[in-house]
Structure formats: structure tokens, C-alpha cells
Design a protein around this motif. Structure first.
Motif, PDB file in Angstrom:
ATOM      1  N   LEU A  64       0.815  -1.208   0.000  1.00  0.00           N
ATOM      2  CA  LEU A  64       0.000   0.000   0.000  1.00  0.00           C
ATOM      3  C   LEU A  64       0.848   1.257   0.000  1.00  0.00           C
ATOM      4  CD1 LEU A  64      -2.769  -1.032   2.551  1.00  0.00           C
ATOM      5  CD2 LEU A  64      -2.980  -0.883   0.063  1.00  0.00           C
ATOM      6  N   ASP A  65       2.024   1.184   0.616  1.00  0.00           N
ATOM      7  CA  ASP A  65       2.869   2.365   0.801  1.00  0.00           C
ATOM      8  C   ASP A  65       3.910   2.580  -0.294  1.00  0.00           C
ATOM      9  OD1 ASP A  65       1.515   2.857   3.146  1.00  0.00           O
ATOM     10  OD2 ASP A  65       3.058   1.955   4.425  1.00  0.00           O
ATOM     11  N   GLN A  66       4.249   1.524  -1.027  1.00  0.00           N
ATOM     12  CA  GLN A  66       5.336   1.645  -1.990  1.00  0.00           C
ATOM     13  C   GLN A  66       4.916   1.107  -3.343  1.00  0.00           C
ATOM     14  OE1 GLN A  66       8.561  -0.529  -0.256  1.00  0.00           O
ATOM     15  NE2 GLN A  66       8.826   0.887   1.423  1.00  0.00           N
ATOM     16  N   ALA A  67       5.508   1.650  -4.380  1.00  0.00           N
ATOM     17  CA  ALA A  67       5.287   1.145  -5.733  1.00  0.00           C
ATOM     18  C   ALA A  67       6.103  -0.131  -5.909  1.00  0.00           C
ATOM     19  CB  ALA A  67       5.721   2.188  -6.751  1.00  0.00           C
ATOM     20  N   PRO A  68       5.685  -1.006  -6.808  1.00  0.00           N
ATOM     21  CA  PRO A  68       6.469  -2.223  -7.052  1.00  0.00           C
ATOM     22  C   PRO A  68       7.869  -1.864  -7.533  1.00  0.00           C
ATOM     23  CG  PRO A  68       4.357  -2.325  -8.189  1.00  0.00           C
ATOM     24  CD  PRO A  68       4.497  -0.941  -7.636  1.00  0.00           C
ATOM     25  N   PRO A  69       8.885  -2.609  -7.106  1.00  0.00           N
ATOM     26  CA  PRO A  69      10.259  -2.282  -7.483  1.00  0.00           C
ATOM     27  C   PRO A  69      10.526  -2.488  -8.968  1.00  0.00           C
ATOM     28  CG  PRO A  69      10.197  -4.358  -6.290  1.00  0.00           C
ATOM     29  CD  PRO A  69       8.818  -3.769  -6.211  1.00  0.00           C
ATOM     30  N   THR A  70       9.672  -3.197  -9.665  1.00  0.00           N
ATOM     31  CA  THR A  70       9.892  -3.479 -11.082  1.00  0.00           C
ATOM     32  C   THR A  70       9.399  -2.358 -11.984  1.00  0.00           C
ATOM     33  OG1 THR A  70       7.771  -4.614 -11.178  1.00  0.00           O
ATOM     34  CG2 THR A  70       9.722  -5.974 -10.749  1.00  0.00           C
ATOM     35  N   GLY A  71       8.763  -1.327 -11.422  1.00  0.00           N
ATOM     36  CA  GLY A  71       8.226  -0.246 -12.222  1.00  0.00           C
ATOM     37  C   GLY A  71       6.847  -0.543 -12.787  1.00  0.00           C
ATOM     38  N   ASP A  72       6.288  -1.676 -12.416  1.00  0.00           N
ATOM     39  CA  ASP A  72       4.942  -2.035 -12.862  1.00  0.00           C
ATOM     40  C   ASP A  72       3.932  -1.122 -12.181  1.00  0.00           C
ATOM     41  OD1 ASP A  72       5.939  -4.106 -14.402  1.00  0.00           O
ATOM     42  OD2 ASP A  72       5.664  -5.600 -12.828  1.00  0.00           O
ATOM     43  N   SER A  73       2.717  -1.121 -12.709  1.00  0.00           N
ATOM     44  CA  SER A  73       1.677  -0.259 -12.154  1.00  0.00           C
ATOM     45  C   SER A  73       1.062  -0.838 -10.883  1.00  0.00           C
ATOM     46  CB  SER A  73       0.574  -0.032 -13.188  1.00  0.00           C
ATOM     47  OG  SER A  73      -0.016  -1.274 -13.538  1.00  0.00           O
ATOM     48  N   HIS A  74       1.227  -2.147 -10.661  1.00  0.00           N
ATOM     49  CA  HIS A  74       0.651  -2.781  -9.474  1.00  0.00           C
ATOM     50  C   HIS A  74       1.523  -3.961  -9.042  1.00  0.00           C
ATOM     51  CE1 HIS A  74      -0.896  -5.124 -12.860  1.00  0.00           C
ATOM     52  NE2 HIS A  74      -0.979  -6.136 -12.020  1.00  0.00           N
ATOM     53  N   TRP A  75       1.351  -4.357  -7.806  1.00  0.00           N
ATOM     54  CA  TRP A  75       2.075  -5.511  -7.279  1.00  0.00           C
ATOM     55  C   TRP A  75       1.434  -6.782  -7.809  1.00  0.00           C
ATOM     56  CZ3 TRP A  75       6.394  -5.496  -4.207  1.00  0.00           C
ATOM     57  CH2 TRP A  75       6.760  -4.277  -3.653  1.00  0.00           C
ATOM     58  N   SER A  76       2.241  -7.750  -8.140  1.00  0.00           N
ATOM     59  CA  SER A  76       1.763  -9.080  -8.486  1.00  0.00           C
ATOM     60  C   SER A  76       2.262 -10.032  -7.405  1.00  0.00           C
ATOM     61  CB  SER A  76       2.320  -9.515  -9.848  1.00  0.00           C
ATOM     62  OG  SER A  76       3.731  -9.695  -9.757  1.00  0.00           O
ATOM     63  N   THR A  77       1.764 -11.242  -7.410  1.00  0.00           N
ATOM     64  CA  THR A  77       2.262 -12.207  -6.423  1.00  0.00           C
ATOM     65  C   THR A  77       3.752 -12.446  -6.642  1.00  0.00           C
ATOM     66  OG1 THR A  77       1.538 -14.027  -7.852  1.00  0.00           O
ATOM     67  CG2 THR A  77       0.061 -13.375  -6.053  1.00  0.00           C
ATOM     68  N   ARG A  78       4.201 -12.396  -7.894  1.00  0.00           N
ATOM     69  CA  ARG A  78       5.621 -12.601  -8.172  1.00  0.00           C
ATOM     70  C   ARG A  78       6.477 -11.446  -7.667  1.00  0.00           C
ATOM     71  NH1 ARG A  78       6.725 -16.450 -12.892  1.00  0.00           N
ATOM     72  NH2 ARG A  78       4.732 -17.504 -13.087  1.00  0.00           N
ATOM     73  N   SER A  79       6.001 -10.207  -7.878  1.00  0.00           N
ATOM     74  CA  SER A  79       6.801  -9.072  -7.414  1.00  0.00           C
ATOM     75  C   SER A  79       6.817  -9.016  -5.882  1.00  0.00           C
ATOM     76  CB  SER A  79       6.317  -7.754  -8.016  1.00  0.00           C
ATOM     77  OG  SER A  79       4.985  -7.460  -7.674  1.00  0.00           O
ATOM     78  N   MET A  80       5.712  -9.404  -5.234  1.00  0.00           N
ATOM     79  CA  MET A  80       5.707  -9.459  -3.767  1.00  0.00           C
ATOM     80  C   MET A  80       6.663 -10.533  -3.272  1.00  0.00           C
ATOM     81  SD  MET A  80       1.815  -8.772  -2.522  1.00  0.00           S
ATOM     82  CE  MET A  80       0.962  -9.702  -3.758  1.00  0.00           C
ATOM     83  N   ALA A  81       6.652 -11.692  -3.928  1.00  0.00           N
ATOM     84  CA  ALA A  81       7.554 -12.779  -3.531  1.00  0.00           C
ATOM     85  C   ALA A  81       9.010 -12.372  -3.756  1.00  0.00           C
ATOM     86  CB  ALA A  81       7.228 -14.045  -4.313  1.00  0.00           C
TER      87      ALA A  81
END
Length: 116
Positions: A64-81
Motif C-alpha cells: 500500500l505504501d510503496q510502488a512495485p520495485p519493477t516499475g509495474d503499475s501494481h504488485w503481483s504475487t511474483r513481485s511481492m515474492a
């Protein structure tokens, strides 16, 4: 339970909440038998959880507080993992402690992986 207390039928409550009538029946029976304590999650079959409530809370707060580190528009289960794996990966010379025990996670602190 509040909708049931208002006198609504199980079928109407199920329709309003988008769940099955059986689910409404189950929760209503638990509430009648054990009141509020009956609404607490019960142990489930299968392997025990590998992640604590505190870890879930921290992950939700981070998404909720940070953008995904990959520059994507939203978090995915892969980016969270990936973010979680980067945070818990041991660093050299740490004596077996994870890097997260000494520093906090920062966006971009670990290079993201791409799936093909």
C-alpha cells in the motif's frame, strides 16, 4: 450476522454477500452455538502456515505504501515474492543473519527477475 439479525433469509444474505447459502448456514450455526467466539477462524487441514500474521500485515502495508520495485503499475504475487525474497536473503559476512535483521527493505535493493 448483522443481516441475519435483521431477519433476512440465508438465501438473501448469501446473494448480498456473494457467498453460498451453505456458507451463511455454517457461520450462522457457529454464531448461535458459540456467539462471537464461533466466528473466529478454526484450524484448517493441511500444512501449517509458513507466514505469520505480522508478516502478512507488513507485506500488505508495503504494497500500500510503496510502488512495485519493477516499475509495474501494481504488485503481483511474483513481485511481492521477489521483494520478500530479497529482504530475507542473507548477506555476506552477516554470520548467518538475514540482511533484513540489520537493514530495512528498500525499493530497488534487489534486482527483479523476469519470467519468460
Amino acid at each position: 450476522m448483522l443481516a441475519c439479525a435483521e431477519g433476512r433469509a440465508n438465501a438473501q444474505v448469501a446473494l448480498d454477500l456473494g457467498v453460498s447459502r451453505e456458507t451463511v448456514r455454517k457461520w450462522r450455526a457457529r454464531f448461535l452455538a458459540d456467539r462471537l467466539e464461533g466466528l473466529v477462524d478454526r484450524p484448517r487441514s493441511g500444512a501449517p502456515r509458513k507466514i505469520t500474521d505480522e508478516q502478512v500485515e507488513a507485506l500488505v502495508a508495503r504494497t500500500l505504501d510503496q510502488a512495485p520495485p519493477t516499475g509495474d503499475s501494481h504488485w503481483s504475487t511474483r513481485s511481492m515474492a521477489q521483494a520478500r525474497a530479497c529482504r530475507s536473503r542473507p548477506s555476506h559476512g552477516s554470520g548467518g543473519r538475514s540482511a533484513s535483521s540489520r537493514t530495512s527493505w528498500r525499493p530497488g535493493s534487489c534486482r527483479p527477475t523476469r519470467s519468460s
